[in-house]
Design a protein around this motif. Structure first.
Motif, PDB file in Angstrom:
ATOM      1  N   ALA A  43      -5.816   0.040   8.467  1.00 23.50           N
ATOM      2  CA  ALA A  43      -5.426   0.909   7.366  1.00 23.50           C
ATOM      3  C   ALA A  43      -6.641   1.700   6.896  1.00 23.50           C
ATOM      4  O   ALA A  43      -7.715   1.140   6.680  1.00 23.50           O
ATOM      5  CB  ALA A  43      -4.862   0.079   6.221  1.00 23.50           C
TER       6      ALA A  43
ATOM      7  N   HIS B 201      -1.527   0.929  11.641  1.00 24.60           N
ATOM      8  CA  HIS B 201      -0.700   1.739  12.536  1.00 24.60           C
ATOM      9  C   HIS B 201      -1.295   1.731  13.935  1.00 24.60           C
ATOM     10  O   HIS B 201      -2.455   1.372  14.127  1.00 24.60           O
ATOM     11  CB  HIS B 201      -0.549   3.172  12.020  1.00 24.60           C
ATOM     12  CG  HIS B 201      -1.847   3.859  11.723  1.00 24.60           C
ATOM     13  ND1 HIS B 201      -2.591   3.595  10.585  1.00 24.60           N
ATOM     14  CD2 HIS B 201      -2.535   4.806  12.402  1.00 24.60           C
ATOM     15  CE1 HIS B 201      -3.677   4.348  10.573  1.00 24.60           C
ATOM     16  NE2 HIS B 201      -3.677   5.083  11.679  1.00 24.60           N
TER      17      HIS B 201
ATOM     18  N   ASP C 230       3.163   0.350   9.794  1.00 25.31           N
ATOM     19  CA  ASP C 230       3.554  -0.729   8.883  1.00 25.31           C
ATOM     20  C   ASP C 230       4.701  -1.562   9.455  1.00 25.31           C
ATOM     21  O   ASP C 230       5.650  -1.924   8.760  1.00 25.31           O
ATOM     22  CB  ASP C 230       3.944  -0.140   7.528  1.00 25.31           C
ATOM     23  CG  ASP C 230       3.874  -1.172   6.401  1.00 25.31           C
ATOM     24  OD1 ASP C 230       3.145  -2.181   6.561  1.00 25.31           O
ATOM     25  OD2 ASP C 230       4.545  -0.972   5.372  1.00 25.31           O
TER      26      ASP C 230
ATOM     27  N   THR D 202      -2.027   2.415   5.886  1.00 26.62           N
ATOM     28  CA  THR D 202      -1.431   1.152   6.282  1.00 26.62           C
ATOM     29  C   THR D 202      -1.708   0.977   7.778  1.00 26.62           C
ATOM     30  O   THR D 202      -2.021   1.946   8.467  1.00 26.62           O
ATOM     31  CB  THR D 202       0.089   1.147   6.001  1.00 26.62           C
ATOM     32  OG1 THR D 202       0.634  -0.147   6.273  1.00 26.62           O
ATOM     33  CG2 THR D 202       0.803   2.173   6.879  1.00 26.62           C
TER      34      THR D 202
END
Length: 202
Positions: free
Chosen positions: A128, A169, A149, A167
Motif C-alpha cells: 500500500a 495491489h 484489496d 491499499t
C-alpha cells in the motif's frame, strides 16, 4: 563498462546521500525516519543495492522529494523530455518484464508516468502506498489481472481502470503473451507525513 542499472543505482545513491546530508541526518536517524534498515540505506547510498520500488518510495517520501526526483538530476527547466529507452527501469521480472519510470512531477503533489511490461507468468506485488495515492492503468497489449484489496479485475487490451493505490495491489500475467500497460500514479502531499517527525530526528 558499467551497465545502465549500475549507473541508475549510483545516481539514486548519490542523490539520497546528498539530500540526507542537507538535512544533517545520520544514517541511523534517516533509516529510522524512512522505516528501512541501516544496512539497506548504506547499500543504497553506495550504489550497490537493487532496492525495490517500495524502498525507493519510502526514501523519497522521507526526503520529501517524490520518486521521480531520485532517478533524475535536479533541473531548472520547465520541460523535461525522456527519450525512448532512457526511462529509469526500477523493476525487472524474472522472465524479462520491466517497470520503467518515464516521467514525473515534483513534490509535494507527485504524478508518475510508468511504462510496464509483464512477461507470461510474471507478477508484481505492491505494498500500500501513502494515503490518498490513486492509480490509472491503460492496458495496451495482452491480458492482465489487477488485484486491489483482495478483489481481482481481469483486463483485456484497450481496457483501462482507476483504483486506490493506498491499499495492497498487484499486477499478474497468467497468459501466454506479454502484457504492456501505461500506469499513472498520483501521490498527494509527498513528505508531509514526516514533517512532524523531522524536529525529533535532528
Amino acid at each position: 563498462m558499467e551497465t545502465s542499472a549500475e549507473l541508475l543505482a549510483q545516481t539514486i545513491g548519490a542523490r539520497v546521500k546528498n539530500e540526507r546530508k542537507k538535512h544533517e541526518w545520520t544514517l541511523d536517524q534517516f533509516a529510522e525516519l524512512a522505516g528501512i534498515s541501516r544496512r539497506m540505506l548504506v547499500n543504497v547510498e553506495q550504489g550497490t543495492a537493487n532496492p525495490s520500488v517500495s524502498i525507493l518510495l519510502k526514501l523519497s517520501d522521507a526526503l520529501g522529494l517524490g520518486l521521480p526526483a531520485l532517478v533524475e538530476p535536479p533541473e531548472a527547466r520547465r520541460s523535461r523530455i525522456t527519450r525512448a529507452g532512457d526511462g529509469a527501469t526500477l523493476w525487472t521480472g524474472p522472465n524479462g518484464g520491466r517497470g520503467v519510470l518515464m516521467a514525473g512531477t515534483d513534490a509535494p503533489e507527485v504524478v508518475e508516468l510508468w511504462d510496464w511490461s509483464l512477461a507470461p507468468g510474471e507478477r508484481h506485488q505492491s505494498e500500500a502506498h501513502a494515503e490518498g495515492t490513486r492509480e490509472l492503468l491503460h492496458l495496451l497489449k495482452g491480458s492482465l489481472a489487477v488485484e486491489v484489496d483482495g478483489q481481482i479485475h481481469e483486463l483485456k487490451a484497450g481496457d483501462a481502470m482507476s483504483f486506490h493505490g493506498d491499499t495492497a495491489h498487484s499486477y499478474s500475467n497468467t497468459h501466454k503473451t506479454t502484457a504492456t500497460f501505461s500506469l499513472c500514479v498520483y501521490e498527494p502531499g509527498v513528505g508531509h507525513a514526516h514533517k512532524s517527525e523531522i524536529t525529533h530526528v535532528k
